[in-house]
Design a protein around this motif. Sequence first.
Motif: not given
Length: 275
Positions: A131, A135, A238
Amino acid sequence: RSVSAEQSVEAAVELRAGDQADTARESSEAHNEAAAQRCGPQQEEPARMIDVHPPHEGIHTWKDYLLHMSTIVLGLLLAIGLEQSVEALHRAHERQELRASLEWDTEKAVEDASQAEKTEKEPLLWLEGREQQIQDALKTHRSPAAPLPRAPHTSSVVPIDPAWQAARSSGLLSLLTQQKIQVYSEMDSVIAHAQAAHEAGASASRKRGQFEFRHADPQHQGGMDLSSTTPAELDHYVDLLIEEGSAWDQYRVDCEYVRGGETAIMAGERALGTC
């Protein structure tokens, strides 16, 4: 003299013929009588009567009556007592078997919950790292160029309580005390919550796996290529990672509750709310 001899012979012949005639007549009569007996109606023998003997001694006084009734009542009480004793022994055996099964399930649930807690640590770290990686790519407006490894396959054991489920479905909970029924019922709710969390985590893993399979790198076994993905696709990825991480983290927490509750039961606790 010769005439006399002839007369004697004739008389002998006549006498012999008469004897033969009498014999034939008697034989015929006997034959007819036998035939009549065979063909005629036969008399049935009278049925034998059952001899009913009166009791040797009758009940003539209140003392005899009370003695007779006391014997009957005593016999009934003995029969009822024997039946209840057999039933009590049977229920005691069922109670012992049920307690042994519940204790075994408790120990197994502690073991399974502890294993699940350890097993989920690595996948949760992987999900957090992936994640953060996506990001960072979104912040720099760049798609990850290098092939990314797909999530490793992990499998954890789900805690269950089959003995409690079987006892509840078969109506054997009455064998337990009210305190035990309450504590095992509370524990059953905690295990059911953990099982639901595991199903949610498995569903989230399948959705994330489907996304990664659509972007699999054909040149790198077990890898995925996100170089041509759009920002919207990365945002969706995500979201999938966050959803899966939250589900498995909830399952890990529920397993902690299972382990704590079952350990408290093994220690003799009768109210999980105070543990």
